[in-house]
Design a protein around this motif. Structure first.
Motif, short mmCIF file in Angstrom:
data_model
loop_
_atom_site.label_atom_id
_atom_site.label_comp_id
_atom_site.label_asym_id
_atom_site.label_seq_id
_atom_site.Cartn_x
_atom_site.Cartn_y
_atom_site.Cartn_z
N UNK A 54 2.62 9.73 -10.05
CA UNK A 54 1.70 9.89 -11.18
C UNK A 54 1.12 11.28 -11.20
N UNK A 55 0.69 11.79 -10.03
CA UNK A 55 0.12 13.14 -9.96
C UNK A 55 1.15 14.20 -10.37
N UNK A 56 2.42 14.02 -9.92
CA UNK A 56 3.48 14.97 -10.31
C UNK A 56 3.71 14.93 -11.81
N UNK A 57 3.69 13.72 -12.39
CA UNK A 57 3.91 13.57 -13.83
C UNK A 57 2.77 14.23 -14.61
N UNK A 58 1.54 14.07 -14.12
CA UNK A 58 0.40 14.70 -14.79
C UNK A 58 0.55 16.22 -14.77
N UNK A 106 2.47 0.91 -13.96
CA UNK A 106 2.97 0.44 -12.67
C UNK A 106 1.94 0.68 -11.57
N UNK A 107 1.27 1.83 -11.65
CA UNK A 107 0.26 2.16 -10.65
C UNK A 107 -0.90 1.17 -10.71
N UNK A 108 -1.32 0.81 -11.92
CA UNK A 108 -2.41 -0.15 -12.07
C UNK A 108 -2.00 -1.52 -11.54
N UNK A 109 -0.75 -1.93 -11.89
CA UNK A 109 -0.28 -3.24 -11.43
C UNK A 109 -0.21 -3.29 -9.90
N UNK A 110 0.34 -2.23 -9.30
CA UNK A 110 0.47 -2.19 -7.84
C UNK A 110 -0.90 -2.14 -7.18
N UNK A 151 0.82 -1.20 0.00
CA UNK A 151 0.00 0.00 0.00
C UNK A 151 0.86 1.26 0.00
N UNK A 152 1.99 1.23 0.74
CA UNK A 152 2.89 2.39 0.74
C UNK A 152 3.47 2.63 -0.64
N UNK A 153 3.85 1.52 -1.34
CA UNK A 153 4.36 1.65 -2.70
C UNK A 153 3.30 2.21 -3.63
N UNK A 154 2.05 1.78 -3.42
CA UNK A 154 0.95 2.29 -4.23
C UNK A 154 0.78 3.80 -4.01
N UNK A 155 0.84 4.22 -2.73
CA UNK A 155 0.71 5.65 -2.44
C UNK A 155 1.83 6.46 -3.10
N UNK A 156 3.08 5.90 -3.09
CA UNK A 156 4.21 6.59 -3.71
C UNK A 156 4.01 6.72 -5.22
N UNK A 157 3.54 5.63 -5.84
CA UNK A 157 3.30 5.66 -7.28
C UNK A 157 2.19 6.65 -7.63
N UNK A 158 1.16 6.72 -6.78
CA UNK A 158 0.08 7.68 -7.03
C UNK A 158 0.63 9.12 -6.95
N UNK A 184 5.27 9.35 -22.40
CA UNK A 184 5.71 7.96 -22.33
C UNK A 184 5.97 7.56 -20.88
N UNK A 185 6.65 8.46 -20.13
CA UNK A 185 6.92 8.20 -18.71
C UNK A 185 5.61 8.10 -17.92
N UNK A 186 4.66 8.97 -18.29
CA UNK A 186 3.37 8.96 -17.62
C UNK A 186 2.64 7.64 -17.85
N UNK A 187 2.70 7.12 -19.06
CA UNK A 187 2.06 5.84 -19.36
C UNK A 187 2.71 4.69 -18.58
N UNK A 188 4.05 4.76 -18.46
CA UNK A 188 4.76 3.73 -17.71
C UNK A 188 4.35 3.77 -16.23
N UNK A 189 4.29 5.00 -15.68
CA UNK A 189 3.88 5.14 -14.28
C UNK A 189 2.44 4.68 -14.08
#
Length: 319
Positions: A66-70, A139-143, A56-63, A131-136
């Motif tokens: 993702x927000x920063x990338x957006x 990863x976010x969906x997988x996590x 869950x912590x990893x998911x929060x970090x990825x989120x 491209x980086x945003x799609x990758x993140x």
């Protein structure tokens, strides 16, 4: 292993008058091993919960990433739009000045080239960020899916234990107020039966009322084959002064736990491999031994029901 312990303890009950220190020591060693296995199951459950929290912590970090990338992508898009608007204005100005001044045309041409270079650079940066945003996002969906799977399995286990606790409470409702309690905590179900319901003082023979309670508990356990059952015997701190063949409270508590196991084994729907008998003596009290009421609560049998965590372990080992 559990079968060996059960037969060994049964032999102790039948031939109590000839128990040797060596045999008793072997029983103590086997109980220590069983206790270690129970602790391992508990530790494994804690590890799995920690794994779920880490995921869950990893998911929060990825989120967050993702927000920063957006936000960065949106800023690049805004910069690109502003630059393109500027370019369009300059091009219009260039067209207007083309007829009037070759110098102005040359200056506008230079600015156009610079703006075109800027546009190309921003387009490349925007493409790279997308491209980086799609990758993140992937990863976010997988996590997120992994966390959801873990939470689903844990929730299913908790729900199953809640259903088990409710089924046991219904089965033992006739014994409410007679020294029997059913509780659920830390992912396990605890059934506590005071000795006044089960045994006479100094005895490990189960009375008729206690036998009925254990049999009704067994009827529920027979319908739940994926539950590990640990039966613990407990005493107060008053030294045992009954049968001289017993070494003391610890021996008495072990015999009482084994007596409960023997009753449960009469139910053919219960897998003997799921049963463990253990004596704790006076060393795990739930109340003070300074009062008669506290001593009565400490003289008890605890049946600890633990779900098997094979499904969670398999899910964690897949990644």
């Amino acid at each position: 292993m559990i079968k060996n312990i059960t037969f060994t303890m049964l032999a102790l009950v039948l031939f109590a008058s000839c128990v040797s220190p060596k045999i008793y020591k072997e029983l103590e060693d086997k109980y220590a091993n069983l206790k270690q296995e129970n602790r391992k199951l508990s530790d494994e459950n804690d590890v799995l919960l920690n794994e779920r929290n880490a995921a869950k912590n990893e998911l929060d970090q990825l989120e967050m990433e993702y927000d920063v990338a957006v936000a960065k992508r949106d800023k690049l898009q805004a910069d690109y739009n502003a630059t393109k608007s500027n370019f369009d204005n300059l091009k219009a100005s260039y067209d207007a000045l083309e007829k009037n001044s070759s110098a102005a045309i040359a200056e506008n041409s230079k600015k156009n080239r610079e703006l075109l270079a800027q546009l190309e650079a921003k387009e490349q940066a925007l493409a790279s960020e997308n491209a980086r945003l799609q990758k993140l996002k992937k990863e976010l969906e997988d996590r997120s899916n992994r966390v959801a799977e873990l939470e689903h399995v844990i929730a299913s286990k908790d729900a199953a234990m809640t259903d088990l606790k409710n089924a046991i409470s219904r089965a033992l409702t006739d014994f409410e107020g007679k020294g029997l309690t059913v509780e659920q905590r830390d992912g396990k179900v605890y059934v506590s039966m005071e000795n006044k319901l089960l045994f006479n003082s100094g005895s490990w023979a189960v009375g008729s009322e206690g036998r009925k309670a254990v049999q009704q508990l067994g009827s529920v356990l027979g319908d739940n084959p994926d539950i590990a059952v640990l039966i613990e015997g407990h005493t107060d701190n008053v030294p045992y002064q009954g049968n001289t063949q017993l070494s003391g409270n610890w021996d008495l508590s072990t015999k009482r736990a084994t007596a409960i196991v023997n009753i449960l084994r009469e139910n053919n729907n219960i897998n003997p491999e799921n049963l463990t008998a253990a004596g704790r003596g006076e060393f795990a009290p739930v109340a003070t031994n300074d009062t008669a009421e506290g001593k009565a609560k400490n003289r008890r049998i605890e049946v600890i029901l633990t779900p098997k965590l094979d499904e969670l372990s398999k899910l964690l080992n897949e990644n």
